[in-house]
Design a protein around this motif. Structure first.
Motif, PDB file in Angstrom:
ATOM      1  N   ALA A   1     -53.983  41.903  76.367  1.00  0.00           N
ATOM      2  CA  ALA A   1     -54.289  40.834  77.334  1.00  0.00           C
ATOM      3  C   ALA A   1     -54.020  41.386  78.721  1.00  0.00           C
ATOM      4  O   ALA A   1     -52.924  41.881  78.986  1.00  0.00           O
ATOM      5  CB  ALA A   1     -53.427  39.607  77.076  1.00  0.00           C
ATOM      6  N   GLY A   2     -55.020  41.325  79.575  1.00  0.00           N
ATOM      7  CA  GLY A   2     -54.817  41.757  80.956  1.00  0.00           C
ATOM      8  C   GLY A   2     -54.315  43.184  81.053  1.00  0.00           C
ATOM      9  O   GLY A   2     -54.951  44.112  80.567  1.00  0.00           O
ATOM     10  N   SER A   3     -53.130  43.349  81.620  1.00  0.00           N
ATOM     11  CA  SER A   3     -52.641  44.696  81.920  1.00  0.00           C
ATOM     12  C   SER A   3     -51.746  45.260  80.823  1.00  0.00           C
ATOM     13  O   SER A   3     -51.179  46.321  80.984  1.00  0.00           O
ATOM     14  CB  SER A   3     -51.832  44.642  83.220  1.00  0.00           C
ATOM     15  OG  SER A   3     -50.699  43.809  83.011  1.00  0.00           O
ATOM     16  N   TYR A   4     -51.592  44.540  79.735  1.00  0.00           N
ATOM     17  CA  TYR A   4     -50.684  45.048  78.701  1.00  0.00           C
ATOM     18  C   TYR A   4     -51.287  44.925  77.314  1.00  0.00           C
ATOM     19  O   TYR A   4     -52.255  44.207  77.080  1.00  0.00           O
ATOM     20  CB  TYR A   4     -49.344  44.288  78.748  1.00  0.00           C
ATOM     21  CG  TYR A   4     -49.462  42.838  78.338  1.00  0.00           C
ATOM     22  CD1 TYR A   4     -49.388  42.459  77.004  1.00  0.00           C
ATOM     23  CD2 TYR A   4     -49.667  41.840  79.292  1.00  0.00           C
ATOM     24  CE1 TYR A   4     -49.511  41.139  76.623  1.00  0.00           C
ATOM     25  CE2 TYR A   4     -49.787  40.508  78.919  1.00  0.00           C
ATOM     26  CZ  TYR A   4     -49.705  40.169  77.584  1.00  0.00           C
ATOM     27  OH  TYR A   4     -49.841  38.858  77.211  1.00  0.00           O
ATOM     28  N   VAL A   5     -50.690  45.672  76.408  1.00  0.00           N
ATOM     29  CA  VAL A   5     -51.069  45.561  75.004  1.00  0.00           C
ATOM     30  C   VAL A   5     -49.774  45.493  74.202  1.00  0.00           C
ATOM     31  O   VAL A   5     -48.802  46.185  74.509  1.00  0.00           O
ATOM     32  CB  VAL A   5     -51.991  46.720  74.565  1.00  0.00           C
ATOM     33  CG1 VAL A   5     -51.381  48.072  74.844  1.00  0.00           C
ATOM     34  CG2 VAL A   5     -52.345  46.628  73.088  1.00  0.00           C
ATOM     35  N   VAL A   6     -49.778  44.615  73.216  1.00  0.00           N
ATOM     36  CA  VAL A   6     -48.625  44.518  72.327  1.00  0.00           C
ATOM     37  C   VAL A   6     -48.985  45.224  71.023  1.00  0.00           C
ATOM     38  O   VAL A   6     -50.018  44.954  70.423  1.00  0.00           O
ATOM     39  CB  VAL A   6     -48.257  43.039  72.070  1.00  0.00           C
ATOM     40  CG1 VAL A   6     -47.223  42.930  70.944  1.00  0.00           C
ATOM     41  CG2 VAL A   6     -47.725  42.394  73.342  1.00  0.00           C
ATOM     42  N   VAL A   7     -48.116  46.167  70.637  1.00  0.00           N
ATOM     43  CA  VAL A   7     -48.315  46.893  69.389  1.00  0.00           C
ATOM     44  C   VAL A   7     -47.345  46.312  68.367  1.00  0.00           C
ATOM     45  O   VAL A   7     -46.130  46.515  68.468  1.00  0.00           O
ATOM     46  CB  VAL A   7     -48.027  48.404  69.570  1.00  0.00           C
ATOM     47  CG1 VAL A   7     -48.253  49.153  68.263  1.00  0.00           C
ATOM     48  CG2 VAL A   7     -48.885  48.983  70.678  1.00  0.00           C
ATOM     49  N   GLY A   8     -47.884  45.565  67.416  1.00  0.00           N
ATOM     50  CA  GLY A   8     -47.043  44.958  66.385  1.00  0.00           C
ATOM     51  C   GLY A   8     -46.991  45.853  65.160  1.00  0.00           C
ATOM     52  O   GLY A   8     -48.006  46.414  64.747  1.00  0.00           O
ATOM     53  N   ILE A   9     -45.796  45.995  64.607  1.00  0.00           N
ATOM     54  CA  ILE A   9     -45.626  46.797  63.390  1.00  0.00           C
ATOM     55  C   ILE A   9     -44.928  45.929  62.350  1.00  0.00           C
ATOM     56  O   ILE A   9     -43.882  45.332  62.623  1.00  0.00           O
ATOM     57  CB  ILE A   9     -44.780  48.060  63.678  1.00  0.00           C
ATOM     58  CG1 ILE A   9     -45.570  49.020  64.567  1.00  0.00           C
ATOM     59  CG2 ILE A   9     -44.367  48.744  62.366  1.00  0.00           C
ATOM     60  CD1 ILE A   9     -44.772  50.205  65.067  1.00  0.00           C
TER      61      ILE A   9
ATOM     62  N   LEU B   1     -46.758  47.712  75.746  1.00  0.00           N
ATOM     63  CA  LEU B   1     -47.192  48.922  76.454  1.00  0.00           C
ATOM     64  C   LEU B   1     -48.121  48.503  77.589  1.00  0.00           C
ATOM     65  O   LEU B   1     -48.809  47.481  77.502  1.00  0.00           O
ATOM     66  CB  LEU B   1     -47.914  49.882  75.506  1.00  0.00           C
ATOM     67  CG  LEU B   1     -47.040  50.469  74.382  1.00  0.00           C
ATOM     68  CD1 LEU B   1     -47.866  51.333  73.444  1.00  0.00           C
ATOM     69  CD2 LEU B   1     -45.868  51.273  74.942  1.00  0.00           C
ATOM     70  N   ARG B   2     -48.106  49.316  78.631  1.00  0.00           N
ATOM     71  CA  ARG B   2     -48.978  49.056  79.780  1.00  0.00           C
ATOM     72  C   ARG B   2     -49.713  50.360  80.091  1.00  0.00           C
ATOM     73  O   ARG B   2     -49.401  51.040  81.068  1.00  0.00           O
ATOM     74  CB  ARG B   2     -48.143  48.588  80.982  1.00  0.00           C
ATOM     75  CG  ARG B   2     -47.369  47.279  80.725  1.00  0.00           C
ATOM     76  CD  ARG B   2     -46.569  46.838  81.935  1.00  0.00           C
ATOM     77  NE  ARG B   2     -45.839  45.598  81.701  1.00  0.00           N
ATOM     78  CZ  ARG B   2     -46.353  44.368  81.781  1.00  0.00           C
ATOM     79  NH1 ARG B   2     -47.622  44.205  82.088  1.00  0.00           N
ATOM     80  NH2 ARG B   2     -45.603  43.313  81.564  1.00  0.00           N
TER      81      ARG B   2
ATOM     82  N   ALA C   1     -42.056  41.783  81.636  1.00  0.00           N
ATOM     83  CA  ALA C   1     -41.211  42.751  80.917  1.00  0.00           C
ATOM     84  C   ALA C   1     -41.809  44.154  81.060  1.00  0.00           C
ATOM     85  O   ALA C   1     -43.022  44.322  81.017  1.00  0.00           O
ATOM     86  CB  ALA C   1     -41.118  42.370  79.452  1.00  0.00           C
ATOM     87  N   PRO C   2     -40.957  45.162  81.222  1.00  0.00           N
ATOM     88  CA  PRO C   2     -41.470  46.511  81.462  1.00  0.00           C
ATOM     89  C   PRO C   2     -42.095  47.149  80.228  1.00  0.00           C
ATOM     90  O   PRO C   2     -41.826  46.728  79.103  1.00  0.00           O
ATOM     91  CB  PRO C   2     -40.217  47.290  81.876  1.00  0.00           C
ATOM     92  CG  PRO C   2     -39.082  46.553  81.289  1.00  0.00           C
ATOM     93  CD  PRO C   2     -39.490  45.103  81.242  1.00  0.00           C
ATOM     94  N   GLU C   3     -42.898  48.157  80.499  1.00  0.00           N
ATOM     95  CA  GLU C   3     -43.482  48.953  79.425  1.00  0.00           C
ATOM     96  C   GLU C   3     -42.361  49.480  78.529  1.00  0.00           C
ATOM     97  O   GLU C   3     -41.311  49.905  79.025  1.00  0.00           O
ATOM     98  CB  GLU C   3     -44.252  50.119  80.035  1.00  0.00           C
ATOM     99  CG  GLU C   3     -44.516  51.224  79.049  1.00  0.00           C
ATOM    100  CD  GLU C   3     -45.803  51.962  79.293  1.00  0.00           C
ATOM    101  OE1 GLU C   3     -46.864  51.411  79.006  1.00  0.00           O
ATOM    102  OE2 GLU C   3     -45.727  53.093  79.788  1.00  0.00           O
TER     103      GLU C   3
END
Ligand code: ADP
Length: 264
Positions: free
Chosen positions: A136-144, A81-82, A46-48
């Motif tokens: 994780a790896g090349s991405y980060v998940v920002v949870g709100i 986000l990437r 999935a894209p940034e």
């Protein structure tokens, strides 16, 4: 009566006007955790800027796997986000996201919202929401997670004593679609600011902080200490002045607690 907010992806996309965040939007009525769903989507490429939003989470999480109550009426969302910058600096995104949510609430609703290191949103001394970064790896998940239109009676009794919600404060439910769009727009600005002007971004966090200048007790594996929270570095490290000198506290495995010596 359970009021279901209309957070449908098409409605959220209408008039959003962002370049990155929310270009792809996924709405679910109920998921275990929007962060988990976002991670699955990220693994699938999935894209940034992909956003996952749900009306309800059945297994929402805080940091260190703590349960996060996520009844209907709240805003439970995650953004993929990437970042192009080094992963060591990704923790800045927790501050960016906190600032984004606080500023969106202030602008849309006129309610001054505070932040507590490292990831809490605070209103009237009670917890209004929080941010959960998972990389994780090349991405980060920002949870709100934001207690928007949630009545205190919808929380477990032990939480009801320490949390609050926007509806509780205002006495009426907020426009969840409009507020979510403001948050996504502010998150986009804050994401850009991490690169362009990190000092200004941290200043925005500092002016809303209820942590700095306070006597705090740090609890957690190997990092327990007590002292005055003096500053937060650009990478999010908290500097605490203890009786034996300065201690630098990394958020990953600790929590802050009220200290009996609270004071400025
Ligand atoms: P802490 O703030 O203690 O460091 P986290 O940021 O990881 O902890 O958040 C998890 C904690 O937040 C839970 O243990 C619980 O006390 C509290 N909590 C759970 N659900 C909510 C919610 N919807 N709103 C505010 N606080 C919550």
């Amino acid at each position: 009566m359970t009021r279901q907010p209309v957070l449908d992806a098409a409605i959220l996309a209408q008039g959003l006007h962002t370049q990155i965040i929310g270009k792809s939007l996924h709405y679910f009525r109920r998921v275990e955790s929007t962060n988990d769903t976002a991670k699955t989507l990220a693994e699938q490429g999935a894209p940034e800027g992909t956003v996952v939003v749900a009306s309800e989470q059945s297994a929402g999480r805080g940091r260190l796997g703590r349960p996060w109550a996520s009844p209907p009426g709240g805003l439970w969302l995650s953004v993929i986000l990437r970042p192009s910058w080094p992963a060591a600096e990704w923790p800045r995104l927790a501050f960016a996201a906190s600032v984004a949510v606080a500023s969106a609430i202030e602008r849309s609703l006129g309610i001054p919202t505070q932040v507590k290191w490292p990831n809490d949103l605070v209103l009237d001394g009670r917890k209004l929401g929080g941010v959960l970064l998972e990389a994780a790896g090349s991405y980060v998940v920002v949870g709100i997670g934001l207690n928007a239109n949630v009545r205190l009676s919808a929380f477990p009794p032990d939480l009801a004593a320490v949390v609050t919600s926007l509806e509780e404060r205002l006495g009426y439910p907020v426009d969840l679609v409009g507020l979510t769009q403001e948050i996504l727009r502010d998150l986009e600005h804050a994401y850009q600011a991490v690169l362009d002007d990190p000092h200004a971004l941290m200043e925005q966090w500092r002016v809303r902080s209820i942590t700095l200048g306070r006597h705090v007790r740090v609890v957690g594996a190997g990092a327990a200490c007590e002292g005055v929270a003096e500053s937060v570095d650009a990478d999010g490290t908290l500097v605490v002045r203890t009786k034996t000198g300065l201690r630098r506290i990394v958020a990953s495995d600790v929590s802050l607690r009220e200290s009996p010596e609270v004071g400025r």
